[in-house]
Design a protein around this motif. Structure first.
Motif, PDB file in Angstrom:
ATOM      1  N   PRO A  87      44.638  37.280  71.109  1.00 26.45           N
ATOM      2  CA  PRO A  87      45.253  38.537  70.656  1.00 26.45           C
ATOM      3  C   PRO A  87      44.367  39.341  69.708  1.00 26.45           C
ATOM      4  CG  PRO A  87      46.329  36.639  69.640  1.00 26.45           C
ATOM      5  CD  PRO A  87      45.441  36.105  70.704  1.00 26.45           C
ATOM      6  N   THR A  88      43.570  38.639  68.898  1.00 30.96           N
ATOM      7  CA  THR A  88      42.709  39.357  67.946  1.00 30.96           C
ATOM      8  C   THR A  88      41.591  40.089  68.664  1.00 30.96           C
ATOM      9  OG1 THR A  88      43.173  37.721  66.223  1.00 30.96           O
ATOM     10  CG2 THR A  88      41.215  39.099  65.947  1.00 30.96           C
ATOM     11  N   TYR A  89      40.884  39.412  69.553  1.00 24.31           N
ATOM     12  CA  TYR A  89      39.772  40.034  70.250  1.00 24.31           C
ATOM     13  C   TYR A  89      40.247  41.093  71.241  1.00 24.31           C
ATOM     14  CZ  TYR A  89      36.521  36.535  68.389  1.00 24.31           C
ATOM     15  OH  TYR A  89      35.755  35.749  67.555  1.00 24.31           O
ATOM     16  N   ALA A  90      41.418  40.885  71.845  1.00 22.38           N
ATOM     17  CA  ALA A  90      41.941  41.878  72.781  1.00 22.38           C
ATOM     18  C   ALA A  90      42.337  43.169  72.067  1.00 22.38           C
ATOM     19  CB  ALA A  90      43.139  41.311  73.537  1.00 22.38           C
ATOM     20  N   ALA A  91      42.777  43.063  70.812  1.00 23.94           N
ATOM     21  CA  ALA A  91      43.183  44.251  70.060  1.00 23.94           C
ATOM     22  C   ALA A  91      42.006  44.959  69.402  1.00 23.94           C
ATOM     23  CB  ALA A  91      44.206  43.861  68.992  1.00 23.94           C
ATOM     24  N   ALA A  92      40.899  44.254  69.204  1.00 26.34           N
ATOM     25  CA  ALA A  92      39.750  44.846  68.515  1.00 26.34           C
ATOM     26  C   ALA A  92      39.042  45.857  69.402  1.00 26.34           C
ATOM     27  CB  ALA A  92      38.774  43.743  68.101  1.00 26.34           C
ATOM     28  N   SER A  93      38.239  46.707  68.777  1.00 27.12           N
ATOM     29  CA  SER A  93      37.409  47.630  69.553  1.00 27.12           C
ATOM     30  C   SER A  93      36.388  46.835  70.356  1.00 27.12           C
ATOM     31  CB  SER A  93      36.697  48.617  68.633  1.00 27.12           C
ATOM     32  OG  SER A  93      35.839  47.927  67.733  1.00 27.12           O
ATOM     33  N   ALA A  94      35.922  47.420  71.459  1.00 26.66           N
ATOM     34  CA  ALA A  94      35.040  46.690  72.368  1.00 26.66           C
ATOM     35  C   ALA A  94      33.759  46.191  71.690  1.00 26.66           C
ATOM     36  CB  ALA A  94      34.710  47.560  73.580  1.00 26.66           C
ATOM     37  N   ALA A  96      33.223  45.502  68.522  1.00 21.62           N
ATOM     38  CA  ALA A  96      33.564  44.442  67.579  1.00 21.62           C
ATOM     39  C   ALA A  96      33.918  43.157  68.307  1.00 21.62           C
ATOM     40  CB  ALA A  96      34.734  44.880  66.693  1.00 21.62           C
ATOM     41  N   ALA A  97      34.705  43.258  69.383  1.00 23.38           N
ATOM     42  CA  ALA A  97      35.075  42.063  70.145  1.00 23.38           C
ATOM     43  C   ALA A  97      33.849  41.399  70.749  1.00 23.38           C
ATOM     44  CB  ALA A  97      36.070  42.441  71.243  1.00 23.38           C
ATOM     45  N   ALA A  98      32.923  42.194  71.269  1.00 22.20           N
ATOM     46  CA  ALA A  98      31.709  41.624  71.859  1.00 22.20           C
ATOM     47  C   ALA A  98      30.877  40.906  70.807  1.00 22.20           C
ATOM     48  CB  ALA A  98      30.883  42.734  72.517  1.00 22.20           C
ATOM     49  N   ALA A  99      30.748  41.500  69.630  1.00 25.21           N
ATOM     50  CA  ALA A  99      29.974  40.865  68.562  1.00 25.21           C
ATOM     51  C   ALA A  99      30.636  39.577  68.082  1.00 25.21           C
ATOM     52  CB  ALA A  99      29.804  41.838  67.394  1.00 25.21           C
ATOM     53  N   PHE A 100      31.957  39.603  67.920  1.00 21.94           N
ATOM     54  CA  PHE A 100      32.652  38.414  67.440  1.00 21.94           C
ATOM     55  C   PHE A 100      32.706  37.326  68.503  1.00 21.94           C
ATOM     56  CE2 PHE A 100      33.985  41.159  64.015  1.00 21.94           C
ATOM     57  CZ  PHE A 100      34.161  40.278  62.948  1.00 21.94           C
ATOM     58  N   ALA A 101      32.661  37.700  69.770  1.00 24.17           N
ATOM     59  CA  ALA A 101      32.587  36.688  70.826  1.00 24.17           C
ATOM     60  C   ALA A 101      31.304  35.878  70.699  1.00 24.17           C
ATOM     61  CB  ALA A 101      32.652  37.357  72.195  1.00 24.17           C
ATOM     62  N   ILE A 102      30.233  36.545  70.316  1.00 22.52           N
ATOM     63  CA  ILE A 102      28.966  35.842  70.093  1.00 22.52           C
ATOM     64  C   ILE A 102      29.026  35.028  68.800  1.00 22.52           C
ATOM     65  CG2 ILE A 102      26.499  36.159  69.699  1.00 22.52           C
ATOM     66  CD1 ILE A 102      26.664  38.683  71.429  1.00 22.52           C
ATOM     67  N   LEU A 103      29.604  35.618  67.732  1.00 21.90           N
ATOM     68  CA  LEU A 103      29.662  34.931  66.450  1.00 21.90           C
ATOM     69  C   LEU A 103      30.575  33.709  66.487  1.00 21.90           C
ATOM     70  CD1 LEU A 103      29.813  37.986  64.004  1.00 21.90           C
ATOM     71  CD2 LEU A 103      27.865  36.507  64.486  1.00 21.90           C
ATOM     72  N   SER A 104      31.560  33.691  67.391  1.00 23.78           N
ATOM     73  CA  SER A 104      32.445  32.527  67.466  1.00 23.78           C
ATOM     74  C   SER A 104      31.691  31.267  67.850  1.00 23.78           C
ATOM     75  CB  SER A 104      33.572  32.793  68.474  1.00 23.78           C
ATOM     76  OG  SER A 104      33.049  32.902  69.791  1.00 23.78           O
ATOM     77  N   LYS A 105      30.523  31.436  68.493  1.00 24.54           N
ATOM     78  CA  LYS A 105      29.742  30.269  68.888  1.00 24.54           C
ATOM     79  C   LYS A 105      28.995  29.640  67.715  1.00 24.54           C
ATOM     80  CE  LYS A 105      31.096  30.396  73.075  1.00 24.54           C
ATOM     81  NZ  LYS A 105      32.085  31.466  72.908  1.00 24.54           N
ATOM     82  N   VAL A 106      29.049  30.288  66.549  1.00 27.85           N
ATOM     83  CA  VAL A 106      28.492  29.665  65.357  1.00 27.85           C
ATOM     84  C   VAL A 106      29.235  28.361  65.059  1.00 27.85           C
ATOM     85  CG1 VAL A 106      28.167  29.921  62.866  1.00 27.85           C
ATOM     86  CG2 VAL A 106      27.667  31.837  64.397  1.00 27.85           C
ATOM     87  N   GLY A 107      30.551  28.385  65.265  1.00 29.12           N
ATOM     88  CA  GLY A 107      31.333  27.179  65.066  1.00 29.12           C
ATOM     89  C   GLY A 107      30.903  26.053  65.987  1.00 29.12           C
ATOM     90  N   PHE A 161      40.066  34.500  76.839  1.00 28.86           N
ATOM     91  CA  PHE A 161      40.221  33.148  77.369  1.00 28.86           C
ATOM     92  C   PHE A 161      38.892  32.599  77.887  1.00 28.86           C
ATOM     93  CE2 PHE A 161      44.763  34.410  77.759  1.00 28.86           C
ATOM     94  CZ  PHE A 161      45.309  33.362  77.036  1.00 28.86           C
ATOM     95  N   VAL A 162      38.027  33.464  78.377  1.00 24.93           N
ATOM     96  CA  VAL A 162      36.704  33.019  78.819  1.00 24.93           C
ATOM     97  C   VAL A 162      35.899  32.502  77.632  1.00 24.93           C
ATOM     98  CG1 VAL A 162      34.501  33.808  79.758  1.00 24.93           C
ATOM     99  CG2 VAL A 162      36.628  34.471  80.871  1.00 24.93           C
ATOM    100  N   VAL A 163      36.035  33.141  76.463  1.00 27.44           N
ATOM    101  CA  VAL A 163      35.362  32.656  75.255  1.00 27.44           C
ATOM    102  C   VAL A 163      35.827  31.236  74.926  1.00 27.44           C
ATOM    103  CG1 VAL A 163      35.076  33.020  72.776  1.00 27.44           C
ATOM    104  CG2 VAL A 163      35.045  34.972  74.320  1.00 27.44           C
ATOM    105  N   MET A 164      37.122  30.983  75.077  1.00 26.68           N
ATOM    106  CA  MET A 164      37.651  29.648  74.810  1.00 26.68           C
ATOM    107  C   MET A 164      37.113  28.628  75.810  1.00 26.68           C
ATOM    108  SD  MET A 164      41.614  30.329  73.684  1.00 26.68           S
ATOM    109  CE  MET A 164      41.760  28.643  73.092  1.00 26.68           C
TER     110      MET A 164
END
Length: 349
Positions: A87-94, A96-107, A161-164
């Motif tokens: 829900p967070t990435y789907a609501a974010a601007s494109a 921002a969502a693309a950048a955070f999709a990459i940053l989530s892999k830091v975990g 869901f693809v990020v997950m």
């Protein structure tokens, strides 16, 4: 994450802030416990000192490492800790969502570092700590992401869901404890992460045609709100696809192939390396991982037409009631370029 305002974006952004503050708290507590037991936070020093930790203190060290792991499992959206991501990435601007999709892999990266360096076979009694849990969480994350992908009603949610799925794949590989499989997982991680980011950017363009309140002034192409079946020139045999539509269609196809793990892209090479390593190991757990990753790739292929043409929903129905809505939208031609050659048959995006 809050860029662009809007109620949905603010709600999702505030939830994201709360979740990440909780993860940060767990991180600090875990770091404090590890420092209190070992007297250092340098990763190389930790790898040397862990085998010599006193038996009375080892449990406290494991608690600190577990808290640290939970913090980064939240960051990489492992199930069930990743409830916030879609829900967070789907609501974010494109962007921002693309950048955070990459940053989530830091975990994911930190989990790999912790498991490979601190809990290697040289770690004494702590060797392999948490591997079974990582394997279970990885498989659960892949399963949850694949089912969510099938149920997604929009491309932006499907991208979440693809990020997950991408994170779960690597976590499951880490849980096997095999270095060769991990090498293939890292190769897969790079390509799948870039594909996820690109998918968010493509989704923003395609979803403009599916939004209930879209206006003609927001059109991406000049002919977006013109019925192609009424255009005799466009329907002439041999007319080429516009370059912009063809480029977006090609990008969509590349992302789908990458996510599904089909040749010749990095997703296929990475999964092939993972499968080759796990089959060489043998055993029920290895075959379970191979089966789960194979099924997730198949499910992503099954879900792909729904990314391309979308599902019927409130936004789609609103568009159908618009007199200016074409019977075959440009979004379907972007998602599947050969569709631009088909005669209009009443199918809408």
């Amino acid at each position: 994450m809050l860029h662009g305002s809007g109620e949905a974006r603010i709600r999702a952004g505030l939830a994201y802030i709360a979740v990440n503050l909780t993860a940060s708290l767990l991180f600090l507590v875990g770091v404090a416990l590890i420092y209190g037991v070992t007297g250092t936070l340098n990763m190389a020093d930790l790898a040397v000192r862990i085998p010599g930790i006193a038996a009375a203190d080892r449990g406290l060290f494991h608690i600190g490492a577990a808290l640290l792991g939970v913090a980064f499992l939240i960051k990489c959206a492992a199930w069930p800790l990743g409830f916030w991501l879609v829900p967070t990435y789907a609501a974010a601007s494109a962007p921002a969502a693309a950048a955070f999709a990459i940053l989530s892999k830091v975990g994911v990266y930190v989990v790999i570092r912790l498991e490979a360096l601190l809990f290697s076979p040289l770690a004494g009694p702590s060797a392999g700590f948490g591997e079974d849990l990582l394997l279970g969480l990885g498989l659960a994350t892949v399963t949850f992401g694949s089912l969510g992908l099938l149920a997604s009603r929009s491309l932006s949610r499907a991208a979440g869901f693809v990020v997950m799925i991408s994170s779960g794949t690597v976590l499951a590989v880490v849980g096997t404890g095999d270095a060769a499989a991990l090498g293939g997982g890292l190769y897969y991680l790079v390509g799948s992460t870039l594909a996820c980011g690109a998918l968010f950017l493509i989704a923003e363009v395609l979803d403009r045609d599916r939004s209930p309140g879209v206006q003609a002034g927001e059109a991406v192409f000049d002919d977006e709100y013109r019925d192609p079946s009424d255009d005799d020139e466009r329907n002439e045999p041999g007319l080429i696809i516009p370059a912009s539509v063809a480029a977006l269609g090609g990008a969509m196809l590349v992302c789908a192939v990458m996510i599904a793990g089909l040749p010749p892209l990095a997703g296929f090479v990475g999964k092939l390396a993972i499968f080759n390593a796990l089959i060489g190991i043998g055993g029920g757990l290895s075959w379970t991982v191979v089966a789960a990753l194979s099924v997730s790739g198949l499910l992503s292929l099954i879900a792909w037409p729904d990314w391309a043409w979308g599902r019927s929903g409130p936004g789609t129905n609103a568009r159908r009631r618009r007199s200016s809505a074409p019977r075959s939208s440009w979004a379907s031609r972007v998602s599947w370029p050969p569709a631009s050659y088909w005669p209009s048959s009443g199918r809408t995006a």
